[in-house]
Scaffold this motif. Structure first.
Motif, PDB file in Angstrom:
ATOM      1  N   GLU A   1      63.122  35.219  43.878  1.00 46.05           N
ATOM      2  CA  GLU A   1      64.498  35.652  44.090  1.00 46.05           C
ATOM      3  C   GLU A   1      64.841  36.885  43.273  1.00 46.05           C
ATOM      4  OE1 GLU A   1      67.547  32.746  43.993  1.00 46.05           O
ATOM      5  OE2 GLU A   1      66.418  31.254  45.131  1.00 46.05           O
ATOM      6  N   GLU A   2      64.263  37.002  42.081  1.00 44.04           N
ATOM      7  CA  GLU A   2      64.575  38.150  41.239  1.00 44.04           C
ATOM      8  C   GLU A   2      64.078  39.446  41.874  1.00 44.04           C
ATOM      9  OE1 GLU A   2      63.681  39.882  36.731  1.00 44.04           O
ATOM     10  OE2 GLU A   2      63.069  37.849  37.282  1.00 44.04           O
ATOM     11  N   ASN A   3      62.860  39.434  42.376  1.00 45.71           N
ATOM     12  CA  ASN A   3      62.282  40.629  42.988  1.00 45.71           C
ATOM     13  C   ASN A   3      62.546  40.721  44.489  1.00 45.71           C
ATOM     14  OD1 ASN A   3      60.820  41.957  40.736  1.00 45.71           O
ATOM     15  ND2 ASN A   3      59.704  40.015  40.677  1.00 45.71           N
ATOM     16  N   GLU A   4      63.065  39.651  45.076  1.00 47.87           N
ATOM     17  CA  GLU A   4      63.338  39.583  46.508  1.00 47.87           C
ATOM     18  C   GLU A   4      62.077  39.906  47.314  1.00 47.87           C
ATOM     19  OE1 GLU A   4      68.099  40.126  46.947  1.00 47.87           O
ATOM     20  OE2 GLU A   4      66.957  42.002  46.916  1.00 47.87           O
ATOM     21  N   TRP A   5      61.015  39.154  47.003  1.00 44.80           N
ATOM     22  CA  TRP A   5      59.810  39.280  47.795  1.00 44.80           C
ATOM     23  C   TRP A   5      59.120  37.929  47.917  1.00 44.80           C
ATOM     24  CZ3 TRP A   5      57.863  43.156  43.658  1.00 44.80           C
ATOM     25  CH2 TRP A   5      57.218  42.507  42.607  1.00 44.80           C
ATOM     26  N   ILE A   6      58.344  37.810  48.985  1.00 43.19           N
ATOM     27  CA  ILE A   6      57.464  36.667  49.188  1.00 43.19           C
ATOM     28  C   ILE A   6      56.148  36.961  48.484  1.00 43.19           C
ATOM     29  CG2 ILE A   6      56.004  35.526  50.911  1.00 43.19           C
ATOM     30  CD1 ILE A   6      58.650  34.349  51.115  1.00 43.19           C
ATOM     31  N   GLU A   7      55.594  35.944  47.837  1.00 43.88           N
ATOM     32  CA  GLU A   7      54.245  36.045  47.301  1.00 43.88           C
ATOM     33  C   GLU A   7      53.363  35.042  48.020  1.00 43.88           C
ATOM     34  OE1 GLU A   7      53.740  35.652  43.133  1.00 43.88           O
ATOM     35  OE2 GLU A   7      54.967  37.408  42.646  1.00 43.88           O
ATOM     36  N   MET A   8      52.205  35.504  48.459  1.00 36.10           N
ATOM     37  CA  MET A   8      51.187  34.587  48.948  1.00 36.10           C
ATOM     38  C   MET A   8      50.121  34.467  47.860  1.00 36.10           C
ATOM     39  SD  MET A   8      50.726  34.769  53.054  1.00 36.10           S
ATOM     40  CE  MET A   8      49.330  35.853  53.006  1.00 36.10           C
ATOM     41  N   ARG A   9      49.689  33.248  47.645  1.00 41.39           N
ATOM     42  CA  ARG A   9      48.694  32.968  46.619  1.00 41.39           C
ATOM     43  C   ARG A   9      47.652  31.997  47.159  1.00 41.39           C
ATOM     44  NH1 ARG A   9      50.779  33.301  40.942  1.00 41.39           N
ATOM     45  NH2 ARG A   9      52.637  34.611  40.994  1.00 41.39           N
ATOM     46  N   LEU A  10      46.526  31.945  46.482  1.00 35.28           N
ATOM     47  CA  LEU A  10      45.514  30.931  46.727  1.00 35.28           C
ATOM     48  C   LEU A  10      45.365  30.116  45.451  1.00 35.28           C
ATOM     49  CD1 LEU A  10      42.871  33.054  48.656  1.00 35.28           C
ATOM     50  CD2 LEU A  10      44.263  31.199  49.600  1.00 35.28           C
ATOM     51  N   ARG A  11      45.507  28.785  45.574  1.00 32.26           N
ATOM     52  CA  ARG A  11      45.471  27.899  44.410  1.00 32.26           C
ATOM     53  C   ARG A  11      44.162  27.099  44.411  1.00 32.26           C
ATOM     54  NH1 ARG A  11      49.834  23.946  45.041  1.00 32.26           N
ATOM     55  NH2 ARG A  11      51.220  25.530  44.157  1.00 32.26           N
ATOM     56  N   ALA A  12      43.440  27.183  43.303  1.00 34.32           N
ATOM     57  CA  ALA A  12      42.196  26.419  43.174  1.00 34.32           C
ATOM     58  C   ALA A  12      42.512  24.930  43.113  1.00 34.32           C
ATOM     59  CB  ALA A  12      41.449  26.854  41.918  1.00 34.32           C
ATOM     60  N   THR A  13      41.878  24.148  43.972  1.00 37.30           N
ATOM     61  CA  THR A  13      42.138  22.709  44.009  1.00 37.30           C
ATOM     62  C   THR A  13      41.200  21.923  43.096  1.00 37.30           C
ATOM     63  OG1 THR A  13      40.674  22.431  45.915  1.00 37.30           O
ATOM     64  CG2 THR A  13      43.024  22.840  46.364  1.00 37.30           C
TER      65      THR A  13
ATOM     66  N   PRO B   1      38.297  22.689  39.419  1.00 41.86           N
ATOM     67  CA  PRO B   1      37.667  23.698  38.560  1.00 41.86           C
ATOM     68  C   PRO B   1      36.441  24.261  39.275  1.00 41.86           C
ATOM     69  CG  PRO B   1      37.998  21.626  37.384  1.00 41.86           C
ATOM     70  CD  PRO B   1      38.231  21.339  38.835  1.00 41.86           C
ATOM     71  N   MET B   2      36.213  25.548  39.146  1.00 40.16           N
ATOM     72  CA  MET B   2      35.053  26.141  39.818  1.00 40.16           C
ATOM     73  C   MET B   2      34.620  27.425  39.119  1.00 40.16           C
ATOM     74  SD  MET B   2      36.875  27.519  43.305  1.00 40.16           S
ATOM     75  CE  MET B   2      37.989  26.110  43.480  1.00 40.16           C
ATOM     76  N   ARG B   3      33.365  27.769  39.331  1.00 44.65           N
ATOM     77  CA  ARG B   3      32.807  29.021  38.849  1.00 44.65           C
ATOM     78  C   ARG B   3      32.275  29.757  40.072  1.00 44.65           C
ATOM     79  NH1 ARG B   3      30.929  30.823  33.860  1.00 44.65           N
ATOM     80  NH2 ARG B   3      29.315  32.439  33.930  1.00 44.65           N
ATOM     81  N   VAL B   4      32.773  30.943  40.300  1.00 46.36           N
ATOM     82  CA  VAL B   4      32.400  31.735  41.471  1.00 46.36           C
ATOM     83  C   VAL B   4      31.553  32.915  41.022  1.00 46.36           C
ATOM     84  CG1 VAL B   4      33.270  33.159  43.368  1.00 46.36           C
ATOM     85  CG2 VAL B   4      34.487  31.067  42.714  1.00 46.36           C
ATOM     86  N   HIS B   5      30.454  33.139  41.720  1.00 48.40           N
ATOM     87  CA  HIS B   5      29.586  34.276  41.407  1.00 48.40           C
ATOM     88  C   HIS B   5      29.668  35.291  42.543  1.00 48.40           C
ATOM     89  CE1 HIS B   5      26.422  36.549  39.540  1.00 48.40           C
ATOM     90  NE2 HIS B   5      25.705  36.517  40.655  1.00 48.40           N
TER      91      HIS B   5
ATOM     92  N   VAL C   1      40.376  27.419  36.802  1.00 43.37           N
ATOM     93  CA  VAL C   1      40.729  26.060  36.418  1.00 43.37           C
ATOM     94  C   VAL C   1      41.499  25.425  37.575  1.00 43.37           C
ATOM     95  CG1 VAL C   1      40.812  26.647  33.964  1.00 43.37           C
ATOM     96  CG2 VAL C   1      42.912  26.748  35.329  1.00 43.37           C
ATOM     97  N   ARG C   2      41.511  24.110  37.616  1.00 42.85           N
ATOM     98  CA  ARG C   2      42.248  23.418  38.676  1.00 42.85           C
ATOM     99  C   ARG C   2      43.721  23.807  38.605  1.00 42.85           C
ATOM    100  NH1 ARG C   2      45.024  18.595  39.641  1.00 42.85           N
ATOM    101  NH2 ARG C   2      44.565  17.641  41.672  1.00 42.85           N
ATOM    102  N   GLY C   3      44.285  24.211  39.737  1.00 45.61           N
ATOM    103  CA  GLY C   3      45.682  24.603  39.811  1.00 45.61           C
ATOM    104  C   GLY C   3      45.923  26.083  39.564  1.00 45.61           C
ATOM    105  N   GLU C   4      44.889  26.827  39.184  1.00 44.24           N
ATOM    106  CA  GLU C   4      45.074  28.266  38.935  1.00 44.24           C
ATOM    107  C   GLU C   4      45.347  28.988  40.247  1.00 44.24           C
ATOM    108  OE1 GLU C   4      42.684  32.093  36.971  1.00 44.24           O
ATOM    109  OE2 GLU C   4      41.821  30.079  36.888  1.00 44.24           O
ATOM    110  N   GLU C   5      46.296  29.925  40.209  1.00 43.19           N
ATOM    111  CA  GLU C   5      46.686  30.654  41.415  1.00 43.19           C
ATOM    112  C   GLU C   5      46.299  32.129  41.318  1.00 43.19           C
ATOM    113  OE1 GLU C   5      50.486  27.861  42.692  1.00 43.19           O
ATOM    114  OE2 GLU C   5      50.823  29.955  42.123  1.00 43.19           O
ATOM    115  N   MET C   6      45.857  32.649  42.428  1.00 49.18           N
ATOM    116  CA  MET C   6      45.468  34.051  42.556  1.00 49.18           C
ATOM    117  C   MET C   6      46.355  34.691  43.629  1.00 49.18           C
ATOM    118  SD  MET C   6      41.678  35.548  43.432  1.00 49.18           S
ATOM    119  CE  MET C   6      41.436  34.379  44.794  1.00 49.18           C
TER     120      MET C   6
END
Length: 309
Positions: free
Chosen positions: A232-244, A246-250, A261-266
């Motif tokens: 609401e402050e910036n008046e924009w939509i954010e789309m994110r991807l949330r890790a369900t 813990p994972m390590r990506v290479h 970490v579990r619950g981390e959003e990108m």
């Protein structure tokens, strides 16, 4: 076709964006990488969803006001930034002599050029393969169109740079047509970016499929939940991807490993919503004067026609 991209341009841009975004805190990826063939098809499906109003509203404005826009522009050349398949643009072309679609996708540009040349035999279609964020100085004179509300994917600082750079390439009196999605009830906005069929969720995750294919990463896209939020402050939509989990990506081609970490959003996209006074102010600071403000009957979307001062 005029091609301003060398063979490695997109690859280098992807590598740079992924390395920078995944190393940031919080993590982010730019929305331009949604759009491979699968992503473009998913977005086409999104535009047909009941919840996703912007495409229908912009089309309604163009159907009602295209002739007036072309007349007021005083131009017989239309340059469209981020043209994609140019589906809506046909409404502006009957009064034009030259159309220059600008996009990074050479395959889509060629297909668009063939289709529009057949539809408008007297129109000179001259596709330009370029990145509008980096090649504005190479654009010729004419009316510039930036439709679809795509400008909302840029944060305020990036929008300021973009508009000023665009103005530096225009001579006084040149027209600029800008599509903007307008501030409205947050519930409607959230529904437009989180549809019940899950099409937007698949579109959001597609960026991970692109990185897996192009850079040899081992993301498991289904292990990321789609999240849409309204700031609401910036008046924009954010789309994110949330890790369900813990994972390590290479990311093999970058020799980069990233932990979630579990619950981390990108964050994968912002989509700013606008008010008339804000758009007029941003244009004015860049050196454009608002000439006409066109909206659909419901006031959901707007086309701002401005003129270089």
């Amino acid at each position: 076709m005029i091609n301003h991209l060398d063979g490695g341009y997109l690859r280098q841009a992807l590598e740079r964006d992924v390395r920078t975004g995944l190393a940031s805190e919080p993590k982010w990826l730019p929305p331009k990488w949604f759009y491979d063939a699968a992503g473009s098809e998913l977005f086409s499906r999104i535009t047909r969803l009941e919840e996703y109003y912007p495409t229908r509203r912009e089309l309604a404005i163009l159907r009602s006001h295209a002739a007036d826009i072309v007349r007021r522009s005083g131009s017989d050349t239309l340059i469209e930034l981020g043209s994609g398949t140019s589906e809506k643009t046909g409404l502006l072309l009957s009064g034009m002599r030259v159309y220059m679609p600008v996009d990074v996708d050479a395959v889509t540009l060629r297909a668009t050029a063939r289709r529009l040349s057949a539809r408008f035999p007297r129109l000179a279609v001259r596709p330009v393969c370029a990145d509008f964020e980096h090649h504005l100085s190479l654009l010729p004179p004419g009316m510039v169109a930036f439709l679809g509300g795509t400008v909302g994917n840029l944060d305020p600082e990036a929008r300021e740079v973009f508009l000023k750079e665009l103005r530096s390439t225009r001579k006084p009196g040149d027209a600029f047509l800008l599509g903007v999605d307008l501030v409205k009830d947050p519930g409607r906005l959230l529904a437009a970016y989180d549809d019940g069929e899950g099409v937007t969720a698949a579109f959001n995750r597609n960026v991970l499929h692109v990185i897996n294919r192009e850079l040899g990463a081992d993301f498991v896209p289904d292990d990321f939940a789609h999240v849409a939020r309204y700031d609401e402050e910036n008046e924009w939509i954010e789309m994110r991807l949330r890790a369900t989990r813990p994972m390590r990506v290479h990311v093999r081609d970058l020799d980069l490993s990233v932990c979630f970490v579990r619950g981390e959003e990108m964050r994968t996209e912002i989509s700013a919503k606008f008010r008339k006074e804000g758009v007029e102010g941003e244009l004015a600071r860049a050196g454009f004067d608002l000439d006409r403000w066109y909206t659909d009957p419901d006031g959901d979307f707007a086309l701002a026609l401005s003129v270089a001062r």
